[in-house]
Design a protein around this motif. Structure first.
Motif, PDB file in Angstrom:
ATOM      1  N   LEU B  64       0.824  -1.213   0.000  1.00 25.24           N
ATOM      2  CA  LEU B  64       0.000   0.000   0.000  1.00 25.24           C
ATOM      3  C   LEU B  64       0.854   1.258   0.000  1.00 25.24           C
ATOM      4  CD1 LEU B  64      -3.104  -0.364   2.323  1.00 25.24           C
ATOM      5  CD2 LEU B  64      -2.988   0.380  -0.053  1.00 25.24           C
ATOM      6  N   THR B  65       1.889   1.299   0.871  1.00 19.41           N
ATOM      7  CA  THR B  65       2.729   2.503   0.894  1.00 19.41           C
ATOM      8  C   THR B  65       3.444   2.673  -0.441  1.00 19.41           C
ATOM      9  OG1 THR B  65       4.274   1.145   2.119  1.00 19.41           O
ATOM     10  CG2 THR B  65       3.224   2.892   3.333  1.00 19.41           C
ATOM     11  N   THR B  66       3.882   1.560  -1.041  1.00 21.51           N
ATOM     12  CA  THR B  66       4.540   1.664  -2.349  1.00 21.51           C
ATOM     13  C   THR B  66       3.584   2.270  -3.371  1.00 21.51           C
ATOM     14  OG1 THR B  66       5.653  -0.388  -1.791  1.00 21.51           O
ATOM     15  CG2 THR B  66       5.922   0.409  -4.021  1.00 21.51           C
ATOM     16  N   ILE B  67       2.356   1.740  -3.419  1.00 19.27           N
ATOM     17  CA  ILE B  67       1.387   2.226  -4.407  1.00 19.27           C
ATOM     18  C   ILE B  67       1.092   3.706  -4.165  1.00 19.27           C
ATOM     19  CG2 ILE B  67      -1.002   2.039  -5.203  1.00 19.27           C
ATOM     20  CD1 ILE B  67      -0.831  -0.956  -4.645  1.00 19.27           C
ATOM     21  N   MET B  68       0.866   4.076  -2.897  1.00 22.04           N
ATOM     22  CA  MET B  68       0.498   5.463  -2.607  1.00 22.04           C
ATOM     23  C   MET B  68       1.624   6.414  -3.022  1.00 22.04           C
ATOM     24  SD  MET B  68      -2.320   4.718  -1.881  1.00 22.04           S
ATOM     25  CE  MET B  68      -3.282   6.170  -2.013  1.00 22.04           C
ATOM     26  N   LYS B 125      10.298  -0.263  -6.913  1.00 24.32           N
ATOM     27  CA  LYS B 125       8.873  -0.431  -7.224  1.00 24.32           C
ATOM     28  C   LYS B 125       8.164   0.914  -7.274  1.00 24.32           C
ATOM     29  CE  LYS B 125      10.032  -3.743  -5.535  1.00 24.32           C
ATOM     30  NZ  LYS B 125      11.363  -4.362  -5.724  1.00 24.32           N
ATOM     31  N   ILE B 126       8.570   1.833  -6.399  1.00 23.07           N
ATOM     32  CA  ILE B 126       7.968   3.176  -6.436  1.00 23.07           C
ATOM     33  C   ILE B 126       8.293   3.836  -7.775  1.00 23.07           C
ATOM     34  CG2 ILE B 126       8.048   5.488  -5.435  1.00 23.07           C
ATOM     35  CD1 ILE B 126       8.520   4.234  -2.740  1.00 23.07           C
ATOM     36  N   ALA B 127       9.575   3.772  -8.181  1.00 24.91           N
ATOM     37  CA  ALA B 127       9.971   4.421  -9.428  1.00 24.91           C
ATOM     38  C   ALA B 127       9.270   3.777 -10.625  1.00 24.91           C
ATOM     39  CB  ALA B 127      11.489   4.327  -9.594  1.00 24.91           C
ATOM     40  N   TYR B 128       9.194   2.457 -10.593  1.00 31.05           N
ATOM     41  CA  TYR B 128       8.568   1.717 -11.700  1.00 31.05           C
ATOM     42  C   TYR B 128       7.072   2.030 -11.794  1.00 31.05           C
ATOM     43  CZ  TYR B 128       6.910  -2.572 -14.065  1.00 31.05           C
ATOM     44  OH  TYR B 128       6.294  -3.476 -14.866  1.00 31.05           O
ATOM     45  N   GLY B 129       6.386   1.959 -10.661  1.00 27.01           N
ATOM     46  CA  GLY B 129       4.950   2.258 -10.649  1.00 27.01           C
ATOM     47  C   GLY B 129       4.679   3.701 -11.050  1.00 27.01           C
ATOM     48  N   ALA B 130       5.536   4.625 -10.568  1.00 26.04           N
ATOM     49  CA  ALA B 130       5.347   6.043 -10.885  1.00 26.04           C
ATOM     50  C   ALA B 130       5.553   6.282 -12.380  1.00 26.04           C
ATOM     51  CB  ALA B 130       6.311   6.901 -10.075  1.00 26.04           C
ATOM     52  N   THR B 131       6.585   5.645 -12.955  1.00 31.21           N
ATOM     53  CA  THR B 131       6.827   5.811 -14.385  1.00 31.21           C
ATOM     54  C   THR B 131       5.649   5.296 -15.191  1.00 31.21           C
ATOM     55  OG1 THR B 131       9.143   5.381 -13.919  1.00 31.21           O
ATOM     56  CG2 THR B 131       8.492   5.362 -16.223  1.00 31.21           C
ATOM     57  N   TYR B 132       5.145   4.116 -14.812  1.00 34.19           N
ATOM     58  CA  TYR B 132       4.038   3.530 -15.567  1.00 34.19           C
ATOM     59  C   TYR B 132       2.797   4.409 -15.479  1.00 34.19           C
ATOM     60  CZ  TYR B 132       3.697  -0.793 -18.169  1.00 34.19           C
ATOM     61  OH  TYR B 132       3.695  -1.707 -19.166  1.00 34.19           O
ATOM     62  N   ALA B 133       2.516   4.936 -14.276  1.00 34.09           N
ATOM     63  CA  ALA B 133       1.282   5.703 -14.088  1.00 34.09           C
ATOM     64  C   ALA B 133       1.405   7.119 -14.639  1.00 34.09           C
ATOM     65  CB  ALA B 133       0.920   5.748 -12.606  1.00 34.09           C
ATOM     66  N   ILE B 185      -7.495   5.332 -14.658  1.00 32.14           N
ATOM     67  CA  ILE B 185      -6.705   4.363 -15.417  1.00 32.14           C
ATOM     68  C   ILE B 185      -5.316   4.238 -14.799  1.00 32.14           C
ATOM     69  CG2 ILE B 185      -5.621   3.928 -17.655  1.00 32.14           C
ATOM     70  CD1 ILE B 185      -8.013   5.474 -18.881  1.00 32.14           C
ATOM     71  N   ALA B 186      -4.726   5.397 -14.468  1.00 30.37           N
ATOM     72  CA  ALA B 186      -3.366   5.398 -13.926  1.00 30.37           C
ATOM     73  C   ALA B 186      -3.318   4.678 -12.590  1.00 30.37           C
ATOM     74  CB  ALA B 186      -2.866   6.828 -13.779  1.00 30.37           C
ATOM     75  N   PHE B 187      -4.377   4.821 -11.793  1.00 31.09           N
ATOM     76  CA  PHE B 187      -4.348   4.150 -10.494  1.00 31.09           C
ATOM     77  C   PHE B 187      -4.267   2.644 -10.664  1.00 31.09           C
ATOM     78  CE2 PHE B 187      -6.282   2.035  -6.886  1.00 31.09           C
ATOM     79  CZ  PHE B 187      -5.454   2.503  -5.884  1.00 31.09           C
ATOM     80  N   PHE B 191      -1.302   0.186  -9.534  1.00 32.17           N
ATOM     81  CA  PHE B 191      -1.605  -0.982  -8.702  1.00 32.17           C
ATOM     82  C   PHE B 191      -0.997  -2.239  -9.308  1.00 32.17           C
ATOM     83  CE2 PHE B 191      -4.500  -4.386  -7.375  1.00 32.17           C
ATOM     84  CZ  PHE B 191      -4.695  -4.105  -6.033  1.00 32.17           C
ATOM     85  N   ALA B 192      -1.297  -2.474 -10.593  1.00 34.37           N
ATOM     86  CA  ALA B 192      -0.827  -3.696 -11.254  1.00 34.37           C
ATOM     87  C   ALA B 192       0.690  -3.687 -11.413  1.00 34.37           C
ATOM     88  CB  ALA B 192      -1.498  -3.856 -12.617  1.00 34.37           C
ATOM     89  N   SER B 193       1.272  -2.505 -11.718  1.00 34.10           N
ATOM     90  CA  SER B 193       2.713  -2.517 -11.971  1.00 34.10           C
ATOM     91  C   SER B 193       3.492  -2.677 -10.668  1.00 34.10           C
ATOM     92  CB  SER B 193       3.140  -1.270 -12.732  1.00 34.10           C
ATOM     93  OG  SER B 193       2.844  -0.130 -11.993  1.00 34.10           O
ATOM     94  N   VAL B 194       2.995  -2.116  -9.571  1.00 33.92           N
ATOM     95  CA  VAL B 194       3.677  -2.333  -8.292  1.00 33.92           C
ATOM     96  C   VAL B 194       3.616  -3.808  -7.918  1.00 33.92           C
ATOM     97  CG1 VAL B 194       3.512  -1.910  -5.815  1.00 33.92           C
ATOM     98  CG2 VAL B 194       3.437  -0.004  -7.385  1.00 33.92           C
ATOM     99  N   LEU B 195       2.427  -4.406  -8.071  1.00 31.08           N
ATOM    100  CA  LEU B 195       2.300  -5.839  -7.788  1.00 31.08           C
ATOM    101  C   LEU B 195       3.228  -6.649  -8.682  1.00 31.08           C
ATOM    102  CD1 LEU B 195      -1.472  -6.597  -7.337  1.00 31.08           C
ATOM    103  CD2 LEU B 195       0.352  -7.111  -5.756  1.00 31.08           C
TER     104      LEU B 195
END
Lengths: 270, 256
Positions: B64-68, B125-133, B185-187, B191-195
């Motif tokens: 959750l903290t990673t996604i947020m 994971k934060i950087a990856y999820g942020a880039t994707y979103a 969509i980005a959320f 979510f999926a990319s962090v997982l």
């Protein structure tokens, strides 16, 4: 005559504008690469970042001569192609079946959307468990990502065929097959291609996720080895090759789209 | 409820019933390996055991903290970049194809680079999820601000609205629907990319636990984790789309 002159002038102005746009875009990309080169040459830690020139060299001297890497790349191209072909065929068939009657559409469309909303990454271990470490798992995982955009786009495309056209064709004695071939299908094409484009991105996402997850063979093995040995130049070269493959696949879909829409408009013109 | 709507509900319930029955049947008769598909009872048992452990909640907290954090970064960067680009037609024509083109290649490709730069901890994971979103937010921000009706802007200006007034009362309300759908969509992408990032390479988190259960061949526990993720995603989806419907209904009322 004055009108055509002004029109031509306007047209020239537009052309000049777009060439300016293209040049600016080109210069921006070039500047980014140059900045990366300078940064990589001077400040960056070579264990983490190598300048683009080193990456190109690594591509020619490490990636290209290594037959194992090249066969892994070839394998992922094969997997993407297979998964995409399966997604398109099954997606179109399932989409057509679901949208054939109002009842089945209302019944199954929410289910499809629900399945589409499932974060499929969480299922990777399951796919590997079921299909093994080889290409089958990657194809299956790419397929499961790619099929949903196709189904959804077929259903939405079928849904907004004007009822008037169908009634008109029927009253003029068209068979059901004829209606599908000449009325429903042409109307569906634009929406279908939106889905096909998205499906290509999703299929590649699925295949690459599975490739990276299985780190004992294929692309995933080499990325892990390069990353663990702090050898970024061949890693970037490998990633760059995959990105190029992705761009080529996207380009193929776009060319097919242009072909189809071209055919469609020429049919209209006749 | 009309007749077709009722029949449609019946089809959906029937589909879920058939699905459940097939699961039960195939495991009860032993035609499918227990490793691949454990029986429903075992999964339920594993699930109820899982949610009582502290390990479960700490994994959920990490994810959750990673996604947020990833989503927060993507939101700020995406809206800022999108807004700045949308201020000039020339910039849109130059930069939008680059951003959109980047979004069509799977960013997962670059995941090994994130691991190289940020390690296997939460940072990658934060950087990856942020880039994707970032991409859907930036693209939708560009689209939403670029397509504001010129008549509205001109009318507001001719009636003496200041820049801030125009921004607050014209630009934002007319951009909001497209902006919000980009954020939604980005959320889910985040979510999926962090997982996914956690499943590929991590030391903690929900994705890591799914991969770990698979590596240890504890199928029931893996299914329990997957069920948790799937149910969470579906619940969030229903909540957010319900909220969006509520918003658009309110907007339609305000319009009249």
């Amino acid at each position: 005559m004055a009108m055509t002159g002004r029109k031509r002038e306007e047209c020239n102005g537009r052309q000049a504008y777009w060439s300016r746009v293209r040049w600016t875009r080109f210069i921006i990309v070039l500047a980014l690469v140059a900045a990366l080169e300078i940064y990589g040459q001077s400040l960056a830690d070579p264990a983490f970042l190598q300048p683009p020139s080193e990456v190109v060299r690594a591509w020619f001297f490490t990636v290209l001569p290594d037959t194992r890497i090249m066969s892994a790349l070839g394998m992922s191209v094969f997997e993407i192609a297979c998964a995409y072909a399966l997604s398109v065929v099954f997606g179109v068939v399932i989409g057509l079946v679901i949208s054939s009657t109002a009842l089945s559409r209302q019944g199954f469309y929410p289910l499809i959307l629900l399945l589409y909303a499932v974060p499929q990454v969480s299922l990777i271990p399951l796919f590997v468990l079921a299909f093994g470490l080889g290409p089958a798992a990657k194809i299956a995982f790419g397929f499961s990502h790619g099929i949903f955009p196709v189904i959804v786009s077929v259903i939405t495309g079928m849904n907004d065929v004007p009822a008037l056209y169908v009634r008109g064709a029927r009253s003029m004695g068209a068979s059901t097959f004829g209606i599908v071939r000449h009325v429903v299908f042409p109307n569906m094409v634009p929406s279908l291609f939106v889905g096909l484009r998205l499906a290509m991105t999703m299929t590649m996402l699925g295949v690459i996720l599975a490739e990276l997850y299985v780190s004992t063979a294929g692309i995933g093995y080499f990325t892990r080895v390069f990353a663990e040995n702090y050898n970024p130049a061949p890693l970037f070269a490998l990633i760059g090759s995959l990105a190029a493959i992705a761009l080529i696949f996207n380009g193929c879909v776009r060319v097919a789209e242009r072909q189809w829409s071209g055919m469609r408009s020429s049919v209209r013109a006749n | 409820m009309s007749r077709t709507a009722f029949s449609a509900r019946l089809i959906q319930l029937g589909f879920i019933a058939v699905f459940g029955a097939a699961w039960y049947w195939s495991t009860a008769t032993g035609s499918v390996s227990k490793l691949l598909l454990p029986e429903p009872g075992a999964v339920w048992l594993a699930f109820s055991r899982l949610v009582t452990t502290g390990q479960f909640w700490s994994a959920v907290k990490v994810t959750l903290t990673t996604i947020m954090q990833a989503y927060g970064i993507a939101l700020v960067a995406g809206i800022l970049a999108g807004y700045l680009i949308s201020r000039s037609r020339f910039l849109i024509d130059v930069l939008e194809p680059i951003v959109a083109g980047f979004f069509t290649i799977p960013i997962t490709l670059f995941f090994p680079m994130f691991i190289l730069f940020f390690g296997i901890g939460i940072g990658s994971k934060i950087a990856y999820g942020a880039t994707y979103a970032f991409f859907p937010i930036a693209l939708n921000t560009i689209a939403s601000f670029a397509n504001v009706d010129m008549h509205f802007l001109r009318a507001a200006r001719s009636m003496g609205a200041s820049r801030w007034d125009t921004f607050q009362h014209v630009l934002i309300p007319s951009a909001l629907p497209v902006l919000l759908s980009g954020m939604r969509i980005a959320f889910f992408i985040c979510f999926a990319s962090v997982l996914g990032g956690e499943t590929l390479s991590a030391v903690a988190g929900v994705g890591r636990n799914i991969a770990l259960a698979a590596e240890l061949m504890e199928s029931a526990r893996m299914y329990a984790w997957i069920a948790f993720v799937v149910l969470t995603a579906i619940t969030l989806n229903l909540l957010i789309s319900g909220f969006e419907k509520h918003l658009s209904a309110r907007r339609d009322v305000a319009w009249q």
